[in-house]
Design a protein around this motif. Structure first.
Motif, PDB file in Angstrom:
ATOM      1  N   TRP A 187       0.845  -1.192   0.000  1.00 49.60           N
ATOM      2  CA  TRP A 187       0.000   0.000   0.000  1.00 49.60           C
ATOM      3  C   TRP A 187       0.882   1.243   0.000  1.00 49.60           C
ATOM      4  CZ3 TRP A 187      -5.571   0.141   1.811  1.00 49.60           C
ATOM      5  CH2 TRP A 187      -6.204  -1.077   1.554  1.00 49.60           C
ATOM      6  N   THR A 188       0.404   2.286  -0.638  1.00 52.23           N
ATOM      7  CA  THR A 188       1.163   3.524  -0.827  1.00 52.23           C
ATOM      8  C   THR A 188       0.946   4.468   0.348  1.00 52.23           C
ATOM      9  OG1 THR A 188       0.920   3.322  -3.227  1.00 52.23           O
ATOM     10  CG2 THR A 188       1.589   5.474  -2.372  1.00 52.23           C
ATOM     11  N   GLU A 189       2.034   5.027   0.833  1.00 59.89           N
ATOM     12  CA  GLU A 189       1.942   5.990   1.931  1.00 59.89           C
ATOM     13  C   GLU A 189       1.698   7.383   1.379  1.00 59.89           C
ATOM     14  OE1 GLU A 189       4.560   7.728   5.705  1.00 59.89           O
ATOM     15  OE2 GLU A 189       5.282   5.999   4.550  1.00 59.89           O
ATOM     16  N   GLY A 238     -11.012   3.350  -4.057  1.00 60.72           N
ATOM     17  CA  GLY A 238     -10.213   2.227  -4.537  1.00 60.72           C
ATOM     18  C   GLY A 238      -8.721   2.406  -4.375  1.00 60.72           C
ATOM     19  N   ASP A 239      -8.288   3.535  -3.817  1.00 63.43           N
ATOM     20  CA  ASP A 239      -6.859   3.813  -3.674  1.00 63.43           C
ATOM     21  C   ASP A 239      -6.316   3.124  -2.428  1.00 63.43           C
ATOM     22  OD1 ASP A 239      -6.867   5.436  -5.932  1.00 63.43           O
ATOM     23  OD2 ASP A 239      -7.425   7.208  -4.778  1.00 63.43           O
ATOM     24  N   ARG A 240      -5.301   2.292  -2.639  1.00 67.52           N
ATOM     25  CA  ARG A 240      -4.670   1.600  -1.511  1.00 67.52           C
ATOM     26  C   ARG A 240      -3.674   2.541  -0.845  1.00 67.52           C
ATOM     27  NH1 ARG A 240      -4.902  -2.814  -5.386  1.00 67.52           N
ATOM     28  NH2 ARG A 240      -6.273  -4.474  -4.599  1.00 67.52           N
ATOM     29  N   HIS A 241      -4.197   3.436  -0.017  1.00 67.26           N
ATOM     30  CA  HIS A 241      -3.388   4.464   0.635  1.00 67.26           C
ATOM     31  C   HIS A 241      -3.399   4.270   2.146  1.00 67.26           C
ATOM     32  CE1 HIS A 241      -3.906   7.478  -2.950  1.00 67.26           C
ATOM     33  NE2 HIS A 241      -3.130   6.447  -3.228  1.00 67.26           N
ATOM     34  N   PHE A 245      -5.677   3.747   8.171  1.00 64.69           N
ATOM     35  CA  PHE A 245      -6.360   3.461   6.911  1.00 64.69           C
ATOM     36  C   PHE A 245      -7.480   4.480   6.723  1.00 64.69           C
ATOM     37  CE2 PHE A 245      -4.200  -0.496   7.692  1.00 64.69           C
ATOM     38  CZ  PHE A 245      -3.816  -0.908   6.417  1.00 64.69           C
ATOM     39  N   GLY A 246      -7.959   4.606   5.495  1.00 64.79           N
ATOM     40  CA  GLY A 246      -8.852   5.689   5.123  1.00 64.79           C
ATOM     41  C   GLY A 246     -10.182   5.706   5.857  1.00 64.79           C
ATOM     42  N   PRO A 247     -10.690   6.917   6.189  1.00 65.52           N
ATOM     43  CA  PRO A 247     -11.988   7.037   6.865  1.00 65.52           C
ATOM     44  C   PRO A 247     -13.137   7.142   5.858  1.00 65.52           C
ATOM     45  CG  PRO A 247     -10.954   9.176   6.747  1.00 65.52           C
ATOM     46  CD  PRO A 247     -10.003   8.219   6.072  1.00 65.52           C
ATOM     47  N   ARG A 248     -14.336   6.969   6.362  1.00 69.21           N
ATOM     48  CA  ARG A 248     -15.545   7.206   5.564  1.00 69.21           C
ATOM     49  C   ARG A 248     -16.148   8.515   6.040  1.00 69.21           C
ATOM     50  NH1 ARG A 248     -19.216   2.225   5.152  1.00 69.21           N
ATOM     51  NH2 ARG A 248     -17.526   1.675   3.716  1.00 69.21           N
ATOM     52  N   GLY A 265      -9.831   6.349   0.576  1.00 71.70           N
ATOM     53  CA  GLY A 265      -8.850   5.288   0.735  1.00 71.70           C
ATOM     54  C   GLY A 265      -9.524   3.947   0.902  1.00 71.70           C
ATOM     55  N   ALA A 266      -8.933   2.912   0.313  1.00 72.17           N
ATOM     56  CA  ALA A 266      -9.526   1.582   0.355  1.00 72.17           C
ATOM     57  C   ALA A 266      -9.476   1.006   1.769  1.00 72.17           C
ATOM     58  CB  ALA A 266      -8.803   0.661  -0.621  1.00 72.17           C
ATOM     59  N   ILE A 267     -10.325  -0.002   2.000  1.00 73.62           N
ATOM     60  CA  ILE A 267     -10.384  -0.695   3.286  1.00 73.62           C
ATOM     61  C   ILE A 267      -9.875  -2.119   3.070  1.00 73.62           C
ATOM     62  CG2 ILE A 267     -11.857  -1.427   5.195  1.00 73.62           C
ATOM     63  CD1 ILE A 267     -13.870   0.671   4.309  1.00 73.62           C
ATOM     64  N   PRO A 268      -8.920  -2.570   3.883  1.00 71.66           N
ATOM     65  CA  PRO A 268      -8.498  -3.979   3.753  1.00 71.66           C
ATOM     66  C   PRO A 268      -9.667  -4.919   4.052  1.00 71.66           C
ATOM     67  CG  PRO A 268      -6.960  -2.718   5.110  1.00 71.66           C
ATOM     68  CD  PRO A 268      -8.151  -1.850   4.913  1.00 71.66           C
ATOM     69  N   ARG A 269      -9.661  -6.047   3.376  1.00 73.57           N
ATOM     70  CA  ARG A 269     -10.725  -7.026   3.582  1.00 73.57           C
ATOM     71  C   ARG A 269     -10.749  -7.518   5.024  1.00 73.57           C
ATOM     72  NH1 ARG A 269     -10.044 -11.079  -1.635  1.00 73.57           N
ATOM     73  NH2 ARG A 269     -10.546  -9.542  -3.266  1.00 73.57           N
ATOM     74  N   ASP A 270     -11.928  -7.962   5.443  1.00 71.21           N
ATOM     75  CA  ASP A 270     -12.078  -8.524   6.780  1.00 71.21           C
ATOM     76  C   ASP A 270     -11.185  -9.755   6.908  1.00 71.21           C
ATOM     77  OD1 ASP A 270     -12.873  -9.202   9.279  1.00 71.21           O
ATOM     78  OD2 ASP A 270     -14.882  -9.874   8.708  1.00 71.21           O
ATOM     79  N   GLY A 271     -10.338  -9.767   7.912  1.00 69.15           N
ATOM     80  CA  GLY A 271      -9.432 -10.879   8.136  1.00 69.15           C
ATOM     81  C   GLY A 271      -8.074 -10.723   7.489  1.00 69.15           C
ATOM     82  N   ALA A 272      -7.879  -9.685   6.685  1.00 65.06           N
ATOM     83  CA  ALA A 272      -6.585  -9.483   6.034  1.00 65.06           C
ATOM     84  C   ALA A 272      -5.525  -9.121   7.074  1.00 65.06           C
ATOM     85  CB  ALA A 272      -6.685  -8.390   4.970  1.00 65.06           C
ATOM     86  N   VAL A 273      -4.314  -9.616   6.870  1.00 60.33           N
ATOM     87  CA  VAL A 273      -3.204  -9.364   7.783  1.00 60.33           C
ATOM     88  C   VAL A 273      -2.464  -8.104   7.333  1.00 60.33           C
ATOM     89  CG1 VAL A 273      -1.011 -10.245   8.682  1.00 60.33           C
ATOM     90  CG2 VAL A 273      -2.954 -11.799   8.358  1.00 60.33           C
TER      91      VAL A 273
END
Length: 650
Positions: free
Chosen positions: A342-344, A354-357, A369-372, A384-392
């Motif tokens: 993910w990009t800082e 959809g941005d992995r920021h 990680f990004g807010p709503r 900013g995108a949200i990592p999937r549930d359970g992602a490490v």
């Protein structure tokens, strides 16, 4: 004017006591003794005192809330900055193959040097390759480099060897040049010289020559660590520490990496050669190398959490503060689709759903990680995108460190945390500088309102100076010239932070490092008005030498009075501690003998000042220039710096 601060509860101790006594007849009519000696009244006063303390706290804004207020408006305390220095690694033997000291090699101080008896850790910032030097050419130059003579064959085969300086009259600037096939950047070289005493007339402990290398723009001086040749005058060896910059140059149609010994102009009290020294042979070998290091400990990759699929998640690394990331330091998310880096970014204002920021806070080590965000029309947008549930969520590695305690002295970084093949020992020959503690909440409270009022645009001279100081903790002072004249050019003068006693500071201590220059330039480039050219440079430092005749008070040792006077002069005539208020000599402020006399008369142990003379001083050669003056004028782009003072005590 600022808005008035409301007093949430203005009751005093006596108000609370009186209010409680007025309630006694209503709730406890049988209580009729309201004197101070009554035990019940004593309890009322005790609770009134405790209530007054609570009200005092209610009327204060807790530091935690103030920090949240600053965060809401985007004012975050500065993270600590790291101290930096050069580490010299010495080999255990002269080798025929290159030795590599890998980036990240950690060197520490003895435990007693560190804060709280903990060792201070520095790590190298890049690989250091110590390779055997390959000498390929030798030439002499004279006439400012216009006359070049190839002496490569004579150096190897001629019985009488080579005259190092070709001019018959030994013109300053004559040079003996050695060309190498590969760069010597950062190398510690030993030059074994076969010579005989022909360059008579010089002081063998202080010969009038300097060793230099070409860095692509000019000649840089090498540090002479040891010289047993007396200035190339007898058999022995010269140990040189080459700067970390060394570029090829064409001399006499030969392109090589050049190392030269240049003849210096005569200086007062320094005898000159009466004849050129002759070298009949030499051999160059590598004893070690020098590489940059920073006050940081490299930490391995770690898993910092597991996503629950919600917006605005935060995860913390194990150590804080975290230093600015390199290309090998990043945040990665591991899920069913594999591992994705993910990009800082600085913030999520321009991030789409959809941005992995991610935002990685330096001071706290927290990964955001990004807010709503809900907008006025009722719609929501994910920044900013949200990592999937359970992602490490993992970090590949990071560096932790920084702070003023990293400004250690010279020869204190001497212990390798892990052994390196063929490396015998390590040392920092110069003190570490640039380490600054994190900004406190109190300091951020002062800076925050100023930042909100002026914004992050550089328009006026004051804006440029403020933003320059914000760019780096290594900036001690900033002076803006030419701003607002309408020609689109702004000149900024920087004075860097310098550690140590003012009496020990030289002009080289105030040089701006390439890292600091780049940091300030990039910071201002983002905030300058379009079309404005910004030039960042250092002030011209005008040397001053004071000759003073003072009389010591009865019973005061002359040596002690002389030391106090010298230290006071060095502090007073100084870019950082000088001036009447001790905050640094002001730009364009002249120096007169009357101010110096007044300073010396106030020193404890000085009975009276008979005479104080001011001389302009060459900070490079250490010589006084011209005759004594009552006033030394200072140009707008200049600052005073103490030279060598002469104090006579009677």
């Amino acid at each position: 004017m600022p808005l008035p601060t409301p007093n949430l509860d203005d009751r005093t101790f006596q108000d609370i006591v009186d209010e409680a006594k007025r309630l006694i007849p209503q709730y406890c009519p049988e209580w009729t003794n309201h004197n101070v000696s009554d035990p019940g009244v004593a309890l009322i006063e005790l609770f009134a005192w405790m209530s007054e303390m609570v009200l005092y706290r209610v009327n204060q804004v807790p530091e935690r809330l103030y920090t949240h207020f600053l965060n809401l408006v985007g004012i975050e305390p500065f993270a600590p900055t790291v101290a930096r220095t050069d580490l010299t690694f010495w080999l255990s033997a002269i080798l025929d193959a290159p030795v590599v000291v890998p980036a990240g090699t950690e060197v520490t101080t003895p435990a007693s040097v560190g804060a709280g008896d903990d060792a201070i850790v520095f790590s190298t910032v890049r690989d250091l390759v110590i390779a055997p030097p390959r000498l390929a050419a030798a030439q002499t130059t004279s006439g400012g480099g216009s006359r070049v003579v190839d002496v490569w064959d004579d150096l190897r085969f001629a019985p009488d060897g080579v005259a190092c300086f070709a001019s018959a009259d030994l013109t300053p600037g004559d040079a003996f040049c050695l060309g190498f096939r590969d760069s010597l950047a950062g190398q510690a070289l030993r030059i074994d010289v076969e010579a005989r005493a022909e360059g008579i007339g010089v002081d063998p402990t202080d010969p009038p020559l300097v060793w230099e290398v070409w860095n692509g723009e000019g000649w840089l001086g090498c540090r002479v660590y040891e010289d047993t040749t007396g200035g190339l005058n007898r058999a022995g060896s010269v140990v040189l520490l080459v700067p970390v910059e060394h570029e090829p140059l064409s001399i006499g149609n030969v392109v090589a990496y050049w190392l030269r010994a240049r003849l210096l102009a005569p200086a007062p009290g320094r005898p000159q050669y009466q004849a050129s020294p002759r070298v009949r042979g030499l051999e160059v070998s590598a004893l070690g190398g020098t590489v940059g290091a920073e006050h940081a400990e490299r930490l391995p990759g770690e898993q910092i959490g597991r996503s629950d699929g919600t917006p605005g998640q935060t995860f913390s690394v194990g150590r804080a503060p975290v230093l600015p990331r390199t290309e090998e330091e990043y945040v990665e998310v591991v899920d069913g689709d594999g591992t994705v880096v993910w990009t800082e970014v600085d913030d999520f204002s321009a991030s789409g759903p959809g941005d992995r920021h991610i935002v990685w806070d330096d001071a706290t080590g927290v990964v955001h990680f990004g807010p709503r965000v809900r907008y006025p029309d009722g719609s929501t947008r994910q920044h900013g995108a949200i990592p999937r549930d359970g992602a490490v969520v993992r970090v590949s590695g990071y560096r932790s460190g920084g702070g003023a305690h990293g400004n250690v002295g010279s020869s204190t970084l001497t212990r390798l945390r892990s052994s390196v093949a063929f490396v015998n020992n390590v040392v920092n020959l110069a003190p570490a500088t640039g380490g600054v503690d994190a900004e406190t909440v109190a300091e951020a409270k002062v800076r925050g309102p100023l930042t909100l009022r002026t914004g992050q645009r550089a328009v006026t001279a004051g804006d440029y100076e403020r933003l320059t100081r914000e760019a780096s903790h290594e900036v001690a002072r900033a002076r803006c010239l030419d701003a607002g004249r309408g020609n689109g050019a702004v000149r900024l003068l920087l004075v860097p932070q310098v550690v140590g006693a003012p009496t020990a500071h030289t002009i080289d201590d105030f040089a701006i490092s390439p890292t600091l220059m780049q940091t300030v330039t990039e910071y201002l480039d983002e905030r300058r008005v379009i079309g404005t050219a910004v030039e960042v440079s250092t002030p011209y430092y005008q040397g001053v030498s004071v000759v003073a005749l003072v009389h010591a008070a009865p019973g005061r040792p002359d040596a002690l009075v002389r030391q106090q006077v010298t230290e006071a002069l060095s502090r007073f005539i100084h870019p950082l501690t000088g001036g009447v208020d001790g905050t640094g000599w002001a730009f364009a402020q002249d120096l007169n003998a009357a101010a110096v006399t007044q300073l010396l008369e106030a020193i404890d142990g000085v009975d009276r000042v008979e005479e104080a003379l001011l001389f302009e001083y060459d900070l490079r050669t250490g010589a006084r220039l011209g005759s004594a003056k009552e006033v030394i004028r200072l140009e707008p782009q200049s600052l005073f710096l103490s030279g060598r003072h002469q104090v006579v005590v009677r």
